[in-house]
Scaffold this active site. Structure first.
Site, PDB file in Angstrom:
ATOM      1  N   LYS A  83       1.184   4.173  -2.848  1.00 50.14           N
ATOM      2  CA  LYS A  83       0.949   5.599  -2.571  1.00 50.14           C
ATOM      3  C   LYS A  83       2.164   6.433  -3.006  1.00 50.14           C
ATOM      4  O   LYS A  83       2.017   7.592  -3.387  1.00 50.14           O
ATOM      5  CB  LYS A  83       0.634   5.791  -1.085  1.00 50.14           C
ATOM      6  CG  LYS A  83      -0.696   5.175  -0.676  1.00 50.14           C
ATOM      7  CD  LYS A  83      -1.881   5.958  -1.195  1.00 50.14           C
ATOM      8  CE  LYS A  83      -2.908   5.183  -1.910  1.00 50.14           C
ATOM      9  NZ  LYS A  83      -4.003   5.979  -2.466  1.00 50.14           N
ATOM     10  N   THR A 129     -12.984   5.307   7.953  1.00 48.50           N
ATOM     11  CA  THR A 129     -13.390   5.008   6.576  1.00 48.50           C
ATOM     12  C   THR A 129     -13.426   3.477   6.417  1.00 48.50           C
ATOM     13  O   THR A 129     -13.180   2.738   7.362  1.00 48.50           O
ATOM     14  CB  THR A 129     -12.399   5.591   5.551  1.00 48.50           C
ATOM     15  OG1 THR A 129     -11.172   4.864   5.640  1.00 48.50           O
ATOM     16  CG2 THR A 129     -12.146   7.072   5.784  1.00 48.50           C
ATOM     17  N   TYR A 177       0.850  -1.203   0.000  1.00 54.44           N
ATOM     18  CA  TYR A 177       0.000   0.000   0.000  1.00 54.44           C
ATOM     19  C   TYR A 177       0.889   1.258   0.000  1.00 54.44           C
ATOM     20  O   TYR A 177       0.693   2.165  -0.817  1.00 54.44           O
ATOM     21  CB  TYR A 177      -0.906  -0.019   1.232  1.00 54.44           C
ATOM     22  CG  TYR A 177      -1.699   1.255   1.434  1.00 54.44           C
ATOM     23  CD1 TYR A 177      -2.896   1.468   0.752  1.00 54.44           C
ATOM     24  CD2 TYR A 177      -1.267   2.245   2.318  1.00 54.44           C
ATOM     25  CE1 TYR A 177      -3.637   2.635   0.942  1.00 54.44           C
ATOM     26  CE2 TYR A 177      -1.991   3.407   2.513  1.00 54.44           C
ATOM     27  CZ  TYR A 177      -3.177   3.597   1.829  1.00 54.44           C
ATOM     28  OH  TYR A 177      -3.901   4.757   2.009  1.00 54.44           O
TER      29      TYR A 177
HETATM   30  N1  LIG Z   1      -8.358   6.480   5.602  1.00 56.32           N
HETATM   31  C1  LIG Z   1      -7.119   6.901   5.720  1.00 56.32           C
HETATM   32  O1  LIG Z   1      -6.561   6.953   6.824  1.00 56.32           O
HETATM   33  C2  LIG Z   1      -6.352   7.359   4.515  1.00 56.32           C
HETATM   34  C3  LIG Z   1      -5.124   7.988   4.707  1.00 56.32           C
HETATM   35  C4  LIG Z   1      -4.384   8.400   3.616  1.00 56.32           C
HETATM   36  C5  LIG Z   1      -4.889   8.204   2.355  1.00 56.32           C
HETATM   37  N2  LIG Z   1      -6.084   7.593   2.183  1.00 56.32           N
HETATM   38  C6  LIG Z   1      -6.553   7.389   0.811  1.00 56.32           C
HETATM   39  O2  LIG Z   1      -7.851   7.911   0.684  1.00 56.32           O
HETATM   40  C7  LIG Z   1      -8.502   7.253  -0.412  1.00 56.32           C
HETATM   41  C8  LIG Z   1      -9.907   6.877   0.007  1.00 56.32           C
HETATM   42  O3  LIG Z   1      -9.826   5.894   1.013  1.00 56.32           O
HETATM   43  P1  LIG Z   1     -10.836   5.826   2.258  1.00 56.32           P
HETATM   44  O4  LIG Z   1     -10.002   5.904   3.474  1.00 56.32           O
HETATM   45  O5  LIG Z   1     -11.966   6.743   2.060  1.00 56.32           O
HETATM   46  O6  LIG Z   1     -11.296   4.288   2.143  1.00 56.32           O
HETATM   47  P2  LIG Z   1     -12.683   3.626   1.735  1.00 56.32           P
HETATM   48  O7  LIG Z   1     -13.774   4.113   2.611  1.00 56.32           O
HETATM   49  O8  LIG Z   1     -12.400   2.165   1.722  1.00 56.32           O
HETATM   50  O9  LIG Z   1     -12.922   4.127   0.256  1.00 56.32           O
HETATM   51  C9  LIG Z   1     -12.244   3.529  -0.816  1.00 56.32           C
HETATM   52  C10 LIG Z   1     -13.113   3.582  -2.044  1.00 56.32           C
HETATM   53  O10 LIG Z   1     -12.409   2.899  -3.099  1.00 56.32           O
HETATM   54  C11 LIG Z   1     -13.309   2.018  -3.727  1.00 56.32           C
HETATM   55  N3  LIG Z   1     -12.671   0.879  -4.357  1.00 56.32           N
HETATM   56  C12 LIG Z   1     -11.923  -0.091  -3.802  1.00 56.32           C
HETATM   57  N4  LIG Z   1     -11.598  -1.018  -4.717  1.00 56.32           N
HETATM   58  C13 LIG Z   1     -12.152  -0.627  -5.893  1.00 56.32           C
HETATM   59  C14 LIG Z   1     -12.195  -1.176  -7.185  1.00 56.32           C
HETATM   60  N5  LIG Z   1     -11.622  -2.346  -7.483  1.00 56.32           N
HETATM   61  N6  LIG Z   1     -12.873  -0.488  -8.143  1.00 56.32           N
HETATM   62  C15 LIG Z   1     -13.494   0.666  -7.859  1.00 56.32           C
HETATM   63  N7  LIG Z   1     -13.503   1.225  -6.636  1.00 56.32           N
HETATM   64  C16 LIG Z   1     -12.841   0.580  -5.662  1.00 56.32           C
HETATM   65  C17 LIG Z   1     -14.223   1.549  -2.614  1.00 56.32           C
HETATM   66  O11 LIG Z   1     -15.400   0.992  -3.171  1.00 56.32           O
HETATM   67  P3  LIG Z   1     -16.443   0.153  -2.256  1.00 56.32           P
HETATM   68  O12 LIG Z   1     -17.269   1.192  -1.559  1.00 56.32           O
HETATM   69  O13 LIG Z   1     -17.213  -0.641  -3.276  1.00 56.32           O
HETATM   70  O14 LIG Z   1     -15.641  -0.699  -1.339  1.00 56.32           O
HETATM   71  C18 LIG Z   1     -14.462   2.854  -1.877  1.00 56.32           C
HETATM   72  O15 LIG Z   1     -15.468   3.601  -2.498  1.00 56.32           O
HETATM   73  C19 LIG Z   1      -7.621   6.059  -0.784  1.00 56.32           C
HETATM   74  O16 LIG Z   1      -6.877   6.366  -1.941  1.00 56.32           O
HETATM   75  C20 LIG Z   1      -6.690   5.929   0.414  1.00 56.32           C
HETATM   76  O17 LIG Z   1      -5.439   5.370   0.040  1.00 56.32           O
HETATM   77  C21 LIG Z   1      -6.836   7.173   3.232  1.00 56.32           C
END
Ligand SMILES: NC(=O)c1ccc[n+]([C@@H]2O[C@H](COP(=O)([O-])OP(=O)(O)OC[C@H]3O[C@@H](n4cnc5c(N)ncnc54)[C@H](OP(=O)(O)O)[C@@H]3O)[C@@H](O)[C@H]2O)c1
Length: 287
Positions: A174, A204, A170
Site C-alpha cells: 500500500k 469486505t 500488505y
Molecule cells: N477493507 C478495508 O478495510 C480496506 C482498507 C483500506 C484499503 N482497502 C483497499 O480497498 C481495495 C478493495 O478491497 P476490499 O476491502 O473491497 O476487499 P475485497 O472485497 O476482497 O475486494 C478485493 C477485490 O480484488 C479482487 N482481486 C483479488 N485478487 C485478484 C487477482 N489476482 N486478480 C484480479 N482481481 C483480484 C477480488 O476479486 P474476487 O472477488 O475474485 O476475490 C475483489 O474483487 C483494496 O485495494 C484494499 O487494499 C481496503
C-alpha cells in the site's frame, strides 16, 4: 457511443470495487468495465449494473493476463478513468504469482503498474487514474493501529516471496501504491491521479485468504470495528471512491484520506524512492 464516459474498475466483483462500480453506473454517465479474475462472477456483476457494463477478464496474479486484458480494453476505445482497486491481504508473504513474485506485491502493485503503463496510450486527455491505497501505508498507531508497519526494501526484494507477515507485506504494497501514484503524476501530467485511502472498511472480502478461525473472529469483530471513528461502511467508502473518479480535477498525485485531501506519510513522499520503484517495476514487468 452514447456520450457516457468509460471507467475500468479492477476488483469490481466484491467489496469496495463492486459497490463503487454500482455508484458509477447509477449516475447514468459512466460505462463500467468490470475487471474480474472470475469471468462468471464478473458477468453477474456487469449484468446487475445493466447495459452498457461489460466484464473484462483480468487476473492480476499473472502479468501475461494483465497484458492480454489491457489489449482487449484498448480495443474497445478510449478510457476516461482507471480505478486500480483490486487487492489482497494474505496471512504470509510466502506465496508466488504466476510470474514467481510475492503475491501481495504482484497483485496490489506490479499488476496495476503494468496495467496502467499498457493503457496510458489509450487514456483520454485528463483521464482520471485512482489508486486505492490504505492508511496502513503510514505504519503509525494513529493511522494503522496495531497493524504492522511497512518495511521498505529494494523493490526487487519486495517482489521475492519470503518469510514475513502477510500484513506487513500488505502495508508495504500500500506504500508502493502511494509512491506509484505520485510518480505517475510526475511522469504523466496528461492524466489526473488521485490516491484514495478508504479508511478501515469492515465487511469486505479482504480477509478471505485467512484461515477459517481468523475469519470467524473478524466476522464477529466487524460490527464493533465499524464503529471506530476511522471506519466506514462499504457503501460510504464506495461513494468516496466513486467521488474520487467523478470529482473535478485537482492537484495530480493528491492523497485522499476518506475523501479529504491530506498529505500521505513522509515515507511515501520520497521522490527518489518513487523513481526507484518505477524503474524497478518496469524491469520486473518486462516480458
Ligand atoms: N477493507 C478495508 O478495510 C480496506 C482498507 C483500506 C484499503 N482497502 C483497499 O480497498 C481495495 C478493495 O478491497 P476490499 O476491502 O473491497 O476487499 P475485497 O472485497 O476482497 O475486494 C478485493 C477485490 O480484488 C479482487 N482481486 C483479488 N485478487 C485478484 C487477482 N489476482 N486478480 C484480479 N482481481 C483480484 C477480488 O476479486 P474476487 O472477488 O475474485 O476475490 C475483489 O474483487 C483494496 O485495494 C484494499 O487494499 C481496503
Amino acid at each position: 457511443m452514447d456520450g457516457r464516459r468509460t471507467a475500468l474498475v479492477t476488483g469490481a466483483t466484491s467489496g469496495l470495487g463492486r459497490a463503487a462500480a454500482g455508484v458509477l453506473a447509477a449516475t447514468g454517465g459512466w460505462q463500467v468495465l468490470v475487471g474480474a479474475r472470475d469471468h462468471h462472477r464478473g458477468a453477474e456483476v456487469a449484468a446487475g449494473l445493466g447495459p452498457p457494463a461489460h466484464v473484462v477478464a483480468l487476473d492480476l496474479a499473472s502479468l501475461d493476463d494483465v497484458r492480454a486484458a489491457a489489449a482487449r480494453v484498448a480495443a474497445r476505445g478510449r478510457l476516461d478513468a482507471l480505478v486500480l482497486n483490486a487487492g489482497v491481504q494474505l496471512p504470509r508473504a510466502d506465496r508466488a504469482s504466476a510470474d514467481g513474485y510475492e503475491l501481495t506485491f504482484a497483485v496490489n502493485h506490479l499488476a496495476h503498474f503494468l496495467l496502467t503503463v499498457e493503457l496510458l496510450p489509450h487514456l483520454a486527455p485528463g483521464a482520471r487514474v485512482v489508486v486505492v491505497s490504505s492508511g496502513t501505508h503510514w505504519g503509525t498507531w494513529r493511522r494503522s493501529g496495531p497493524f504492522p508497519a511497512p518495511r521498505w526494501a529494494d523493490p526487487r526484494e519486495l517482489a521475492r516471496p519470503r518469510r514475513e507477515s502477510g500484513q506487513r507485506a500488505y502495508a508495504t504494497s500500500k506504500l508502493a501504491n502511494v509512491l506509484f501514484g505520485a510518480e505517475l503524476a510526475r511522469r504523466h501530467p496528461e492524466v489526473d491521479v488521485a490516491v484514495f485511502d478508504p479508511g478501515l472498511v469492515p465487511g469486505t472480502g479482504l480477509h478471505r485468504g485467512y484461515p477459517a478461525p481468523a475469519r470467524a473472529v473478524y466476522t464477529v469483530l466487524a460490527p464493533l470495528l465499524a464503529r471506530l471513528p476511522f471506519a466506514s461502511g462499504v457503501e460510504q467508502a464506495a461513494a468516496g471512491l466513486a467521488a474520487a473518479v467523478t470529482d473535478p480535477p485537482g492537484t495530480s498525485g493528491r492523497y485522499l484520506e476518506r475523501g479529504v485531501e491530506t498529505p500521505s506519510s513522509p515515507e511515501s513522499r520520497d521522490p527518489a524512492r518513487a523513481r526507484e520503484l518505477w524503474e524497478a517495476s518496469l524491469e520486473l514487468t518486462r516480458p
